[in-house]
Design a protein around this motif. Structure first.
Motif, PDB file in Angstrom:
ATOM      1  N   GLY A  26      22.878 -18.070  -2.594  1.00  0.00           N
ATOM      2  CA  GLY A  26      21.496 -17.111  -2.348  1.00  0.00           C
ATOM      3  C   GLY A  26      21.358 -17.257  -0.819  1.00  0.00           C
ATOM      4  N   GLN A  82      13.207  -9.188  -1.018  1.00  0.00           N
ATOM      5  CA  GLN A  82      13.749 -10.151  -1.985  1.00  0.00           C
ATOM      6  C   GLN A  82      15.123  -9.644  -2.138  1.00  0.00           C
ATOM      7  OE1 GLN A  82      12.446 -10.469  -6.052  1.00  0.00           O
ATOM      8  NE2 GLN A  82      11.906 -12.422  -5.525  1.00  0.00           N
ATOM      9  N   LYS A  84      18.672 -10.406  -4.206  1.00  0.00           N
ATOM     10  CA  LYS A  84      19.249 -10.911  -5.339  1.00  0.00           C
ATOM     11  C   LYS A  84      20.661 -10.562  -5.347  1.00  0.00           C
ATOM     12  CE  LYS A  84      15.421 -11.901  -7.697  1.00  0.00           C
ATOM     13  NZ  LYS A  84      15.402 -13.081  -7.957  1.00  0.00           N
ATOM     14  N   TYR A  86      23.356 -11.049  -7.707  1.00  0.00           N
ATOM     15  CA  TYR A  86      23.710 -11.168  -9.307  1.00  0.00           C
ATOM     16  C   TYR A  86      25.207 -11.386  -9.556  1.00  0.00           C
ATOM     17  CZ  TYR A  86      19.246  -8.843 -10.283  1.00  0.00           C
ATOM     18  OH  TYR A  86      17.913  -8.501 -10.504  1.00  0.00           O
TER      19      TYR A  86
END
Length: 109
Positions: A26, A82, A84, A86
């Motif tokens: 991340g 934010q 993400k 995936y």
């Protein structure tokens, strides 16, 4: 594969293989998105700075507020972002829409 021939999918796959764990993966992705926002003409012409949440001078004590990046526009407005990262399998549109509506309901300022 030379860097000139790499696609975004190649870069993301490298991040997946190089990461020690989900947190590390991340953080790599967040740094890439911060660089993208500062260099892509669509955003670079609107933003004067992009910080990692932990580095933003206005950060309050919350270690994890659900915010990964803070961008400051040329007009002095702030964007909470934010990120993400995936898995290779794309999430459903329903899941993305649900996340979007949940995030709209939260107030950070």
């Amino acid at each position: 594969m030379s860097q000139q021939n790499m696609t975004i999918y190649d870069v993301l796959e490298q991040y997946r293989s190089l990461s020690r764990d989900q947190l590390h993966k991340g953080k790599l992705f967040e740094r890439m998105i911060a660089q993208f926002l500062m260099t892509d003409p669509q955003y670079a012409n609107k933003l004067q700075e992009v910080w990692m949440w932990a580095d933003w001078p206005g950060r309050w004590q919350a270690e994890n507020a659900g915010i990964d990046l803070i961008a400051e526009t040329l007009e002095g407005e702030y964007w909470a972002i934010q990120c993400k990262f995936y898995d290779a399998v794309t999430p459903s549109r329903k899941n993305i829409s649900l996340l979007f509506w949940q995030m709209q309901a939260r107030s950070f300022w």
